[in-house]
Design a protein around this motif. Structure first.
Motif, PDB file in Angstrom:
ATOM      1  N   CYS A 147       0.894  -1.324   0.010  1.00  0.00           N
ATOM      2  CA  CYS A 147      -0.068   0.180  -0.023  1.00  0.00           C
ATOM      3  C   CYS A 147       0.793   1.228  -0.070  1.00  0.00           C
ATOM      4  CB  CYS A 147      -0.893   0.032   1.093  1.00  0.00           C
ATOM      5  SG  CYS A 147      -2.081  -1.282   1.167  1.00  0.00           S
TER       6      CYS A 147
ATOM      7  N   VAL B 222      -1.499  -0.923  -4.299  1.00  0.00           N
ATOM      8  CA  VAL B 222      -2.757  -0.138  -3.784  1.00  0.00           C
ATOM      9  C   VAL B 222      -2.273   1.422  -3.410  1.00  0.00           C
ATOM     10  CG1 VAL B 222      -4.872   0.223  -2.537  1.00  0.00           C
ATOM     11  CG2 VAL B 222      -4.156  -2.086  -3.290  1.00  0.00           C
TER      12      VAL B 222
ATOM     13  N   ASN C 115      -3.995  -0.175  -8.391  1.00  0.00           N
ATOM     14  CA  ASN C 115      -5.090   0.403  -7.814  1.00  0.00           C
ATOM     15  C   ASN C 115      -4.790   1.927  -7.626  1.00  0.00           C
ATOM     16  OD1 ASN C 115      -7.661   1.061  -6.236  1.00  0.00           O
ATOM     17  ND2 ASN C 115      -7.835  -1.210  -6.132  1.00  0.00           N
TER      18      ASN C 115
END
Length: 877
Positions: free
Chosen positions: A701, A725, A748
């Motif tokens: 992330c 992400v 993402n």
């Protein structure tokens, strides 16, 4: 489980050779080598036992001796390794070395006795060999990849059932009606329901359809969400709604529609009572279908209902199913037909039993003698009760090679009707030590082969497939699970603890794998209010030899807050290899876990801002303020040499490996770590990646992306799968390079311009690319001629793309194109249809122009003789 115990011990000894962080004396190395060589001989003799006739009672006793010897040796060695890793004083180490030497001499003596007994049994079996050969299991050769026909089964004997059910669903009455398909486990209820559900007439007749599988202990919220997900596209906000709001939304979604709802595997009719107000009756012929073993499952609702009873297959249908499964489109040799029909008759018309026996017949020689042996092994029952069905299925288990039996029984670790993610199963098998290494294959590749073989024998079913055609999740039939639990108890392989137990059984001491299902009683004592194991009278003496602890429980928040906190001590768990606790959140990473030097597989859930980030993407400052509460892994995580899989659900921060000297000396390098997810990109620099030289899968992330923040990923030379992400739209302009072995990439929320796609396009091995939630933005994407040479699967989910410049000369290997939420796209270029390998175009919730162009592509290809291109259109309307 003698073979598994020997395999695990052999793997433990092989690992010692590669452990450069521990120093062993010359005598210790010599003893380890001697034990390794001797057990390799026993391993080969056990492997050969499948082809011999011998005294089964004597062999069973000897196998128990082999298992106990191997477990004892492994316990001694791993306890010694644990003590050396703890770096105790020299006197304590010396004393342990003397004890090790003494115990290993005892082990070698036991091994010699076992070899003598094995040799004697085999000599007797050779002397008494009969002229009729026993059926032999031949290892099945598997091509790379997964067969797309694994889950396909010839449907026979249900044509009349299909016609009757369709008539009941499409005929009178006009008011809402319930149909229950009833029958015993394995008789084909779900197969019939699925056949009806996908029938073209049914698809045409009903405006909307939904399918949901109901577990024995269902959760109403999960059922509501499952139905809504089948009927409409849901936003993230829906998961915040209460059950009452979800039920109301379901009612509004169905109102005015002629709908078909299928509840599969229903054990309790209360589910219909709980949902009764969500099913509007507009007197338009809507229907609800249940499949169940219980006739009166729908008695608790005041709706008209009918039953359709599934009957057993006739002898002709049984033989046709058996013949097709074994020979496919080929004809059966005449000399096998009579004995084949005898085998089919003994299966009592139960499709599940027929498929299991057919899977066994497919793996042996197709001779009359071999098939006669199978027919003789099937006991012809006088009644069709469950125990007799288990006896039929047990034939498939008994015929499994040694290396597959443990893999099969391990499936009993999962709860009933549990959808098993294949990635989890593969990694658990590899971490448990039950797989025999087959160089040059990795343990994961060996595990995939084992799973394929279990599927080919109809013992494991495919649930879902991945984007590349591989198996995403699998499961087992209830009857197969009953068989597993019966055999697990006999083999003393693992212990399943359920919600109705309030203490550890006395035999838990001997179990090496503990599985907790459903709610976990506070009296289990694994974690008390202080979560310290040494304070627990129940747990302390219970599992000193335990290698695996798996939790699949469900607790209310108030209960686990009383029962658990963030700390776990190692106490009697020092030999643990596998630990999975995903049913609750940890506020802080349990630092005591880093003392588990034998741990190979670790899966925990962390309470972190990652868990709520997707619903707060618009409020970046809130996320930044939450950063201090994020779980950070302890620095000692770098001192866990055996760790192979580390999965932190919801994410955590990876500590920076302090000290270049420590990295250079290899003392902080996790050589065995293959999978790491999900971690914050904080501290993920070149020095960090240098400590992960063999990492193959990474999930990260990125909180506040900076310029070229992903460039250091290039140093993960073995990385094959990457998921990124992005949680905030920072100043991230792209990257210069990715690891060259990268095969699958998911991005993402990166909000990159399409011009930056060039870096991805030049990746030499990229096969799967998933772009989600504006991974790229901008009105135009022009694909270059030399890009995406190996790409097979492309997903674009959420974008403002308008014009897409692509022709048939691009994406030369593309098989699947998935477009979701592409609401501005003016067309799918006609050149896409000219891609020679393209099989599927899937358009979901996208512009009408994109839908029209997809249909036009299909028509053009059909007119040119290409009827193999499938176009799927989905929309909210």
């Amino acid at each position: 489980m003698a073979y598994v115990a020997i395999t695990s011990l052999k793997q433990t000894l092989d690992q010692l050779k590669m452990n450069c962080k521990l120093e062993f004396t010359f005598d210790e190395v010599k003893q380890f080598k001697a034990v390794s060589e001797e057990i390799s001989v026993i391993q080969e003799m056990l492997q050969d036992s499948a082809d011999r006739n011998y005294d089964h009672t004597m062999m069973k006793h000897l196998e128990r001796c082999i298992r106990d010897m191997a477990n004892k040796a492994e316990d001694i060695i791993e306890e010694f390794v644990y003590i050396k890793a703890e770096a105790l004083d020299d006197a304590a180490i010396f004393e342990e070395e003397l004890s090790l030497h003494h115990h290993m001499m005892e082990v070698l003596s036991e091994i010699n006795s076992i070899k003598y007994m094995l040799t004697k049994i085999y000599q007797e079996s050779d002397a008494a060999a009969t002229k009729v050969p026993r059926a032999r299991n031949h290892s099945v050769e598997h091509a790379s990849g997964w067969s797309s026909t694994q889950e396909e089964t010839l449907v026979v004997g249900i044509d009349n059932d299909l016609l009757k059910v369709k008539e009941k669903l499409t005929g009178l009455p006009h008011k809402l009606d319930i149909l229950t398909i009833v029958g015993m486990g394995g008789i084909g209820k779900t197969t019939l329901a699925r056949k009806v559900f996908n029938d073209p007439l049914i698809e045409y007749h009903f405006y909307v359809r939904a399918w949901v599988t109901v577990s024995q202990k269902y959760v109403l919220r999960d059922v509501l969400l499952g139905l809504l997900c089948s009927l409409t596209r849901l936003g993230d906000e829906i998961f915040k709604e209460k059950n009452e709001q979800l039920a109301e939304l379901l009612y509004r979604t169905l109102k005015g529609q002629r709908y078909l709802i299928v509840f599969d595997a229903v054990w309790d009719g209360k589910i219909l009572y709980d949902l009764r107000r969500s099913f509007p009756d507009d007197r338009n012929g809507s229907r609800i279908v249940l499949t169940s073993r219980l006739i009166d499952v729908n008695m608790c609702v005041n709706l008209d209902s009918h039953h359709h009873h599934m009957s057993f297959l006739s002898l002709n249908d049984s033989w046709e199913l058996l013949r097709h499964k074994v020979f496919l489109e080929e004809s059966c040799p005449p000399e096998l037909e009579v004995i084949g029909k005898e085998i089919a008759q003994k299966c009592q018309g139960l499709p599940l039993g027929i498929l299991a026996v057919a899977g066994h017949l497919s793996s042996i020689r197709k001779t009359k003698d071999c098939w006669k042996t199978v027919a003789d092994d099937i006991r012809s029952p006088e009644s069709k009760d469950q125990e007799n069905c288990l006896d039929i299925l047990a034939l498939s288990y008994k015929s499994l090679p040694h290396h597959l039996k443990a893999c099969f029984l391990y499936l009993g670790a999962f709860p009933q009707e549990f959808e098993i993610p294949v990635w989890r199963l593969i990694r658990l098998w590899a971490a448990e030590g039950i797989l025999r290494a087959e160089w040059p294959k990795t343990l994961e590749e060996v595990a995939e082969m084992c799973l394929q073989e279990l599927m080919s024998r109809s013992l494991v079913m495919v649930r879902k497939r991945k984007s590349n055609g591989g198996i995403k999740s699998c499961g087992i039939h209830d009857l197969v699970r009953d068989l597993i639990l019966r055999e697990v108890e006999k083999e003393d392989f693992l212990l399943v603890l359920k919600s109705d137990a309030n203490f550890f059984p006395t035999d838990a001491y001997y179990k090496r794998c503990l599985c907790f299902h459903h709610q976990i009683s506070r009296s289990y004592g694994m974690f008390n209010s202080s979560s310290r194991i040494e304070h627990c009278d129940y747990m302390k003496p219970a599992i000193p030899r335990c290698r695996s602890i798996l939790f699949y429980g469900r607790l209310q928040v108030t209960e686990f807050d009383k029962m658990l906190d963030s700390r776990v001590t190692v106490m009697d768990l020092k030999l643990l290899r596998v630990l999975e606790i995903l049913f609750r959140f940890f506020e802080h990473f349990p630092v005591e876990i880093t003392q588990l030097v034998h741990l190979r597989y670790l899966a925990l859930s962390a309470r972190t801002y990652f868990g709520t980030c997707l619903s707060q993407l618009g409020n970046l400052q809130t996320l930044i303020n939450e950063h201090d509460r994020n779980v950070t892994l302890p620095s000692d995580i770098w001192k866990m040499p055996r760790l192979r899989y580390l999965h932190i659900k919801n994410g955590a921060c990876l500590p920076y490996p302090a000290g270049a000297k420590a990295i250079a000396s290899n003392s902080l390098v996790l050589t065995n770590l293959h999978k790491l997810s999900t971690v914050s990109f904080t501290n993920c620099y070149r020095e960090t990646f240098a400590c992960l030289p063999n990492l193959k899968k990474l999930g990260i992330c990125v909180m506040q992306p900076s310029h070229n923040c992903l460039d250091d990923l290039l140093y993960l030379a073995e990385l094959e799968k990457l998921k990124c992400v992005f949680l905030g739209r920072g100043q991230f302009s792209g990257w210069n390079a990715f690891p060259p072995k990268l095969r699958k990439l998911t991005l993402n929320g990166s909000f990159l311009p399409w011009e930056k796609m060039r870096t991805l396009g030049l990746l030499p091995n990229l096969e799967v690319l998933k772009l989600k939630d504006y991974a790229f933005q901008g009105p135009e994407w022009q694909v270059e001629e030399d890009e995406f040479c190996q790409l097979k699967y492309l997903l674009i989910d959420g974008t403002d793309l308008v014009q897409w410049g692509v022709t048939g000369s691009h994406f030369r290997r593309l098989q699947q194109l998935i477009l979701r939420c592409c609401r501005h796209l003016d067309e799918i270029p006609s050149g896409v249809g000219e891609i020679p390998t393209l099989q599927i175009i899937d358009v979901d919730d996208s512009s009408s122009l994109a839908v029209s162009s997809a249909r036009l592509i299909q028509q053009e290809q059909y007119s040119m003789g290409n009827d193999g291109l499938i176009v799927r259109i989905h929309s909210r309307e």
